[in-house]
Design a protein around this motif. Structure first.
Motif, PDB file in Angstrom:
ATOM      1  N   LEU A   1      10.563 -26.695 -42.007  1.00 51.46           N
ATOM      2  CA  LEU A   1       9.707 -26.667 -40.814  1.00 51.46           C
ATOM      3  C   LEU A   1       8.550 -25.675 -40.937  1.00 51.46           C
ATOM      4  O   LEU A   1       7.542 -25.809 -40.231  1.00 51.46           O
ATOM      5  N   GLY A   2       8.699 -24.666 -41.789  1.00 54.06           N
ATOM      6  CA  GLY A   2       7.682 -23.620 -41.854  1.00 54.06           C
ATOM      7  C   GLY A   2       7.458 -22.979 -40.489  1.00 54.06           C
ATOM      8  O   GLY A   2       6.323 -22.923 -40.007  1.00 54.06           O
ATOM      9  N   PRO A   3       8.512 -22.444 -39.867  1.00 51.69           N
ATOM     10  CA  PRO A   3       8.413 -21.969 -38.481  1.00 51.69           C
ATOM     11  C   PRO A   3       7.852 -20.550 -38.362  1.00 51.69           C
ATOM     12  O   PRO A   3       8.411 -19.697 -37.686  1.00 51.69           O
ATOM     13  N   TRP A   4       6.748 -20.311 -39.023  1.00 49.14           N
ATOM     14  CA  TRP A   4       6.121 -18.987 -39.025  1.00 49.14           C
ATOM     15  C   TRP A   4       4.692 -19.132 -39.516  1.00 49.14           C
ATOM     16  O   TRP A   4       4.298 -20.144 -40.094  1.00 49.14           O
ATOM     17  N   ARG A   5       3.904 -18.112 -39.257  1.00 53.40           N
ATOM     18  CA  ARG A   5       2.549 -18.044 -39.793  1.00 53.40           C
ATOM     19  C   ARG A   5       2.156 -16.576 -39.920  1.00 53.40           C
ATOM     20  O   ARG A   5       2.850 -15.697 -39.396  1.00 53.40           O
ATOM     21  N   ILE A   6       1.056 -16.324 -40.630  1.00 55.97           N
ATOM     22  CA  ILE A   6       0.647 -14.957 -40.953  1.00 55.97           C
ATOM     23  C   ILE A   6      -0.802 -14.746 -40.520  1.00 55.97           C
ATOM     24  O   ILE A   6      -1.673 -15.573 -40.793  1.00 55.97           O
ATOM     25  N   ILE A   7      -1.045 -13.626 -39.846  1.00 63.47           N
ATOM     26  CA  ILE A   7      -2.394 -13.220 -39.457  1.00 63.47           C
ATOM     27  C   ILE A   7      -2.781 -12.019 -40.318  1.00 63.47           C
ATOM     28  O   ILE A   7      -2.048 -11.030 -40.366  1.00 63.47           O
ATOM     29  N   ILE A   8      -3.925 -12.102 -40.995  1.00 66.63           N
ATOM     30  CA  ILE A   8      -4.376 -11.059 -41.913  1.00 66.63           C
ATOM     31  C   ILE A   8      -5.371 -10.132 -41.217  1.00 66.63           C
ATOM     32  O   ILE A   8      -6.355 -10.595 -40.623  1.00 66.63           O
ATOM     33  N   PHE A   9      -5.116  -8.835 -41.310  1.00 70.88           N
ATOM     34  CA  PHE A   9      -6.060  -7.813 -40.851  1.00 70.88           C
ATOM     35  C   PHE A   9      -6.514  -7.028 -42.074  1.00 70.88           C
ATOM     36  O   PHE A   9      -5.723  -6.311 -42.690  1.00 70.88           O
ATOM     37  N   LYS A  10      -7.781  -7.151 -42.398  1.00 67.10           N
ATOM     38  CA  LYS A  10      -8.326  -6.519 -43.600  1.00 67.10           C
ATOM     39  C   LYS A  10      -9.769  -6.125 -43.317  1.00 67.10           C
ATOM     40  O   LYS A  10     -10.472  -6.803 -42.560  1.00 67.10           O
ATOM     41  N   GLY A  11     -10.236  -5.052 -43.905  1.00 69.46           N
ATOM     42  CA  GLY A  11     -11.621  -4.645 -43.709  1.00 69.46           C
ATOM     43  C   GLY A  11     -11.923  -4.281 -42.269  1.00 69.46           C
ATOM     44  O   GLY A  11     -11.129  -3.629 -41.590  1.00 69.46           O
ATOM     45  N   ASP A  12     -13.086  -4.727 -41.774  1.00 69.85           N
ATOM     46  CA  ASP A  12     -13.525  -4.372 -40.428  1.00 69.85           C
ATOM     47  C   ASP A  12     -12.647  -4.962 -39.337  1.00 69.85           C
ATOM     48  O   ASP A  12     -12.668  -4.465 -38.199  1.00 69.85           O
ATOM     49  N   ALA A  13     -11.883  -6.010 -39.651  1.00 62.24           N
ATOM     50  CA  ALA A  13     -11.008  -6.616 -38.641  1.00 62.24           C
ATOM     51  C   ALA A  13     -10.002  -5.598 -38.121  1.00 62.24           C
ATOM     52  O   ALA A  13      -9.581  -5.666 -36.957  1.00 62.24           O
ATOM     53  N   ARG A  14      -9.639  -4.633 -38.938  1.00 62.65           N
ATOM     54  CA  ARG A  14      -8.661  -3.620 -38.518  1.00 62.65           C
ATOM     55  C   ARG A  14      -9.219  -2.741 -37.397  1.00 62.65           C
ATOM     56  O   ARG A  14      -8.538  -2.482 -36.407  1.00 62.65           O
ATOM     57  N   SER A  15     -10.449  -2.289 -37.550  1.00 64.79           N
ATOM     58  CA  SER A  15     -11.032  -1.432 -36.513  1.00 64.79           C
ATOM     59  C   SER A  15     -11.392  -2.228 -35.271  1.00 64.79           C
ATOM     60  O   SER A  15     -11.269  -1.717 -34.149  1.00 64.79           O
ATOM     61  N   ARG A  16     -11.808  -3.489 -35.444  1.00 67.07           N
ATOM     62  CA  ARG A  16     -12.143  -4.314 -34.273  1.00 67.07           C
ATOM     63  C   ARG A  16     -10.899  -4.566 -33.432  1.00 67.07           C
ATOM     64  O   ARG A  16     -10.951  -4.476 -32.208  1.00 67.07           O
ATOM     65  N   PHE A  17      -9.785  -4.868 -34.083  1.00 66.56           N
ATOM     66  CA  PHE A  17      -8.560  -5.088 -33.309  1.00 66.56           C
ATOM     67  C   PHE A  17      -8.021  -3.764 -32.779  1.00 66.56           C
ATOM     68  O   PHE A  17      -7.377  -3.725 -31.727  1.00 66.56           O
ATOM     69  N   GLY A  18      -8.306  -2.669 -33.492  1.00 60.37           N
ATOM     70  CA  GLY A  18      -7.915  -1.361 -32.997  1.00 60.37           C
ATOM     71  C   GLY A  18      -8.547  -1.044 -31.653  1.00 60.37           C
ATOM     72  O   GLY A  18      -7.925  -0.408 -30.791  1.00 60.37           O
ATOM     73  N   GLN A  19      -9.768  -1.497 -31.434  1.00 58.38           N
ATOM     74  CA  GLN A  19     -10.410  -1.300 -30.136  1.00 58.38           C
ATOM     75  C   GLN A  19      -9.679  -2.076 -29.035  1.00 58.38           C
ATOM     76  O   GLN A  19      -9.573  -1.609 -27.901  1.00 58.38           O
ATOM     77  N   ILE A  20      -9.169  -3.246 -29.385  1.00 59.82           N
ATOM     78  CA  ILE A  20      -8.385  -4.029 -28.428  1.00 59.82           C
ATOM     79  C   ILE A  20      -7.097  -3.290 -28.072  1.00 59.82           C
ATOM     80  O   ILE A  20      -6.704  -3.218 -26.896  1.00 59.82           O
ATOM     81  N   LEU A  21      -6.451  -2.704 -29.072  1.00 61.90           N
ATOM     82  CA  LEU A  21      -5.231  -1.933 -28.819  1.00 61.90           C
ATOM     83  C   LEU A  21      -5.540  -0.712 -27.960  1.00 61.90           C
ATOM     84  O   LEU A  21      -4.773  -0.376 -27.045  1.00 61.90           O
ATOM     85  N   LYS A  22      -6.646  -0.064 -28.233  1.00 62.34           N
ATOM     86  CA  LYS A  22      -7.047   1.114 -27.454  1.00 62.34           C
ATOM     87  C   LYS A  22      -7.273   0.739 -25.994  1.00 62.34           C
ATOM     88  O   LYS A  22      -6.789   1.429 -25.080  1.00 62.34           O
ATOM     89  N   GLU A  23      -7.994  -0.353 -25.760  1.00 60.78           N
ATOM     90  CA  GLU A  23      -8.287  -0.775 -24.386  1.00 60.78           C
ATOM     91  C   GLU A  23      -7.010  -1.177 -23.654  1.00 60.78           C
ATOM     92  O   GLU A  23      -6.831  -0.859 -22.470  1.00 60.78           O
TER      93      GLU A  23
END
Length: 215
Positions: A68-90
């Motif tokens: 079934l492949g009942p999973w998936r992976i989201i990659i955070f690399k480069g600038d995506a890490r700091s952009r999502f970090g702002q979401i976590l901060k907010e």
């Protein structure tokens, strides 16, 4: 068949560095340990895109009842890490109106502790006859395989969850669908120090032989 002996290290013993050549499969399995994310070098190199693809394809070779492949992976690399970090901060500020500036900075930098973060999403098919629990276990097996493949490739890796694995608003920002949940975040990078064996569960405390008389 000749049994290959597992030589397990004692607590506090120095462990081989990730990716050490010449280790037998039993030595590799016996000495692999997680690299604490707080010891990772955030400025170390991450796997290249080609290397990461190979690592993920190898890691996805997990038990998966009915394919079934009942999973998936989201990659955070480069600038995506700091952009999502702002979401976590907010989000942290929203949940904690009295949060200190230092705690907000910590959230903004949460994904910057390592050069790569892989968020594993458990994505079971709730309508399928395969029990959801089996599908979720497959997602857990993927997390463990990611630790193994990273270690084999010469990188330190750590599987953690933290508060943002259990927040519905963060789930929405990650693009999770109904019925999906975060299985864990796999941080991958290089350690600033050597790895040492930590205390492990006692065999006799965790393993029993079934006896009908005691059932």
């Amino acid at each position: 068949m000749v049994f290959a002996k597992f030589n397990l290290p004692q607590a506090d013993a120095q462990l081989p560095a990730p990716g050490t050549n010449g280790l037998s499969p039993t030595e590799f399995l016996s000495t692999r340990r997680s690299t604490p994310v707080k010891t990772m070098n955030p400025d170390s190199a991450a796997p290249s895109d080609d290397e990461l693809q190979e690592m993920l394809q190898a890691a996805m070779r997990v038990p998966d009842h009915r394919k079934l492949g009942p999973w998936r992976i989201i990659i955070f690399k480069g600038d995506a890490r700091s952009r999502f970090g702002q979401i976590l901060k907010e989000r942290h500020a929203e949940l904690n109106p009295d949060a200190s500036p230092s705690s907000l900075d910590e959230e903004a930098n949460r994904l910057l502790r390592a050069p790569l973060c892989l968020t594993v999403v458990s994505s079971p098919d709730h309508s399928h006859k395969t029990p959801v629990w089996e599908q979720e276990l497959s997602a857990g097996a993927l997390c463990m395989n990611l630790l193994y493949t990273a270690h084999a490739a010469g990188y330190g890796a750590c599987w953690i969850s933290e508060w943002w694995a259990f927040d519905k608003e963060i789930d929405r920002k990650l693009g999770l669908k109904d019925g999906e949940r975060v299985a864990g975040h796999i941080f991958i990078g290089e350690s600033r120090m050597g790895l040492f064996e930590r205390p492990r569960p006692n065999y006799s405390d965790r393993v029993t032989h079934w006896d009908e008389a005691s059932a």
